[in-house]
Write a protein that holds these residues in place. Sequence first.
Motif, mmCIF file in Angstrom:
data_model
loop_
_atom_site.group_PDB
_atom_site.id
_atom_site.type_symbol
_atom_site.label_atom_id
_atom_site.label_comp_id
_atom_site.label_asym_id
_atom_site.label_seq_id
_atom_site.Cartn_x
_atom_site.Cartn_y
_atom_site.Cartn_z
ATOM 1 N N LEU A 42 0.840 -1.179 0.000
ATOM 2 C CA LEU A 42 0.000 0.000 0.000
ATOM 3 C C LEU A 42 0.877 1.232 0.000
ATOM 4 N N ASP A 43 0.526 2.181 -0.823
ATOM 5 C CA ASP A 43 1.270 3.414 -0.926
ATOM 6 C C ASP A 43 0.901 4.315 0.248
ATOM 7 N N PRO A 44 1.870 4.641 1.111
ATOM 8 C CA PRO A 44 1.541 5.480 2.269
ATOM 9 C C PRO A 44 1.158 6.910 1.877
ATOM 10 N N ASN A 45 1.540 7.332 0.674
ATOM 11 C CA ASN A 45 1.224 8.687 0.222
ATOM 12 C C ASN A 45 -0.060 8.754 -0.591
ATOM 13 N N ALA A 46 -0.680 7.625 -0.807
ATOM 14 C CA ALA A 46 -1.884 7.583 -1.629
ATOM 15 C C ALA A 46 -3.068 8.189 -0.891
ATOM 16 N N LYS A 47 -4.006 8.678 -1.671
ATOM 17 C CA LYS A 47 -5.238 9.217 -1.091
ATOM 18 C C LYS A 47 -6.283 8.105 -1.172
ATOM 19 N N TYR A 48 -6.729 7.665 0.000
ATOM 20 C CA TYR A 48 -7.685 6.574 0.060
ATOM 21 C C TYR A 48 -9.096 7.113 0.241
ATOM 22 N N ALA A 49 -10.016 6.522 -0.487
ATOM 23 C CA ALA A 49 -11.428 6.884 -0.383
ATOM 24 C C ALA A 49 -12.193 5.667 0.112
ATOM 25 N N LYS A 50 -13.357 5.928 0.666
ATOM 26 C CA LYS A 50 -14.218 4.853 1.141
ATOM 27 C C LYS A 50 -15.512 4.905 0.344
ATOM 28 N N ALA A 51 -15.931 3.751 -0.109
ATOM 29 C CA ALA A 51 -17.179 3.670 -0.861
ATOM 30 C C ALA A 51 -18.081 2.626 -0.233
ATOM 31 N N GLU A 52 -19.368 2.913 -0.256
ATOM 32 C CA GLU A 52 -20.387 1.956 0.173
ATOM 33 C C GLU A 52 -21.362 1.809 -0.974
ATOM 34 N N PHE A 53 -21.776 0.573 -1.207
ATOM 35 C CA PHE A 53 -22.777 0.350 -2.237
ATOM 36 C C PHE A 53 -23.528 -0.942 -1.960
ATOM 37 N N LYS A 74 -8.794 -8.450 -3.857
ATOM 38 C CA LYS A 74 -7.631 -8.780 -4.675
ATOM 39 C C LYS A 74 -7.297 -7.694 -5.697
ATOM 40 N N MET A 75 -8.180 -6.735 -5.864
ATOM 41 C CA MET A 75 -7.915 -5.666 -6.832
ATOM 42 C C MET A 75 -6.717 -4.837 -6.370
ATOM 43 N N GLU A 76 -5.874 -4.451 -7.320
ATOM 44 C CA GLU A 76 -4.731 -3.614 -6.990
ATOM 45 C C GLU A 76 -5.224 -2.235 -6.554
ATOM 46 N N GLY A 77 -4.771 -1.800 -5.396
ATOM 47 C CA GLY A 77 -5.163 -0.504 -4.876
ATOM 48 C C GLY A 77 -6.258 -0.571 -3.821
ATOM 49 N N ALA A 90 -21.699 -3.487 0.511
ATOM 50 C CA ALA A 90 -20.252 -3.630 0.386
ATOM 51 C C ALA A 90 -19.601 -2.343 0.862
ATOM 52 N N MET A 91 -18.496 -2.483 1.596
ATOM 53 C CA MET A 91 -17.740 -1.339 2.092
ATOM 54 C C MET A 91 -16.292 -1.539 1.656
ATOM 55 N N VAL A 92 -15.777 -0.605 0.848
ATOM 56 C CA VAL A 92 -14.454 -0.757 0.257
ATOM 57 C C VAL A 92 -13.637 0.505 0.497
ATOM 58 N N GLU A 93 -12.384 0.325 0.927
ATOM 59 C CA GLU A 93 -11.440 1.430 1.043
ATOM 60 C C GLU A 93 -10.390 1.213 -0.037
ATOM 61 N N TYR A 94 -10.183 2.218 -0.878
ATOM 62 C CA TYR A 94 -9.338 2.036 -2.048
ATOM 63 C C TYR A 94 -8.515 3.281 -2.357
ATOM 64 N N ASP A 95 -7.440 3.074 -3.105
ATOM 65 C CA ASP A 95 -6.570 4.141 -3.590
ATOM 66 C C ASP A 95 -7.264 4.778 -4.785
ATOM 67 N N GLU A 96 -7.543 6.066 -4.698
ATOM 68 C CA GLU A 96 -8.280 6.751 -5.761
ATOM 69 C C GLU A 96 -7.525 6.775 -7.085
ATOM 70 N N ALA A 97 -6.188 6.670 -7.037
ATOM 71 C CA ALA A 97 -5.395 6.698 -8.262
ATOM 72 C C ALA A 97 -5.460 5.369 -9.018
ATOM 73 N N LYS A 98 -5.758 4.276 -8.325
ATOM 74 C CA LYS A 98 -5.738 2.951 -8.952
ATOM 75 C C LYS A 98 -7.120 2.344 -9.148
ATOM 76 N N VAL A 99 -8.080 2.751 -8.335
ATOM 77 C CA VAL A 99 -9.408 2.142 -8.373
ATOM 78 C C VAL A 99 -10.448 3.248 -8.511
ATOM 79 N N THR A 100 -11.466 2.964 -9.308
ATOM 80 C CA THR A 100 -12.576 3.897 -9.462
ATOM 81 C C THR A 100 -13.874 3.190 -9.068
ATOM 82 N N PRO A 101 -14.911 3.948 -8.768
ATOM 83 C CA PRO A 101 -16.194 3.303 -8.495
ATOM 84 C C PRO A 101 -16.672 2.432 -9.660
ATOM 85 N N THR A 102 -16.364 2.855 -10.879
ATOM 86 C CA THR A 102 -16.747 2.063 -12.053
ATOM 87 C C THR A 102 -16.026 0.722 -12.074
ATOM 88 N N SER A 103 -14.732 0.725 -11.723
ATOM 89 C CA SER A 103 -13.992 -0.549 -11.712
ATOM 90 C C SER A 103 -14.491 -1.469 -10.610
#
Length: 168
Positions: A42-53, A74-77, A90-103
């Motif tokens: 995990l990139d410590p400098n990455a900006k992480y977002a949280k999504a619920e759907f 298993k998705m990268e990011g 579903a509750m997901v925390e992800y790197d905004e640079a690598k993962v999008t809500p669409t992905s």
Amino acid sequence: MMTFKNISLIAFASLLILSCKNETSPEVKTVETEASTEVAKLDPNAKYAKAEFGIEGMTCAMGCAKTIEKKIAKMEGVKSATVDFDRQLAMVEYDEAKVTPTSLEETVKKVGDTYSVKDMKTVEAFSTEKHECSADCKMASCTEKTAAEKKACKENCKKECCVKKEKA
């Protein structure tokens, strides 16, 4: 004749005893394998977002929810992923640079044709409350809720728990 039977019985017994000694025991081999040391970094400098759907189409906790959770994790990011079968959420925390809500939505759909994503939203913190109203819905519990939370309460509970407090 009796001597012949005794001799053949002794010969047969000795044959059994000798044949047992010739059996080889199965050989046990130990093979060393390398354990997978690949850890998702995990990139410590990455900006992480949280999504619920919401996820529609799940029929069981182990087969459906856990499979979707593993695929998303298993998705990268993706830092963390949790799928709650009871709440269909579903509750997901992800790197905004690598993962999008669409992905995220595409990944859920790839798991199975029966699954669909609904109400994708970015949140500051994951919801911990169940979307079920208790029989003793207290008006005091509604005083600290925002207007949006009161509206969500009404939609999720299908009864006017918090709205009565607003109108009064």
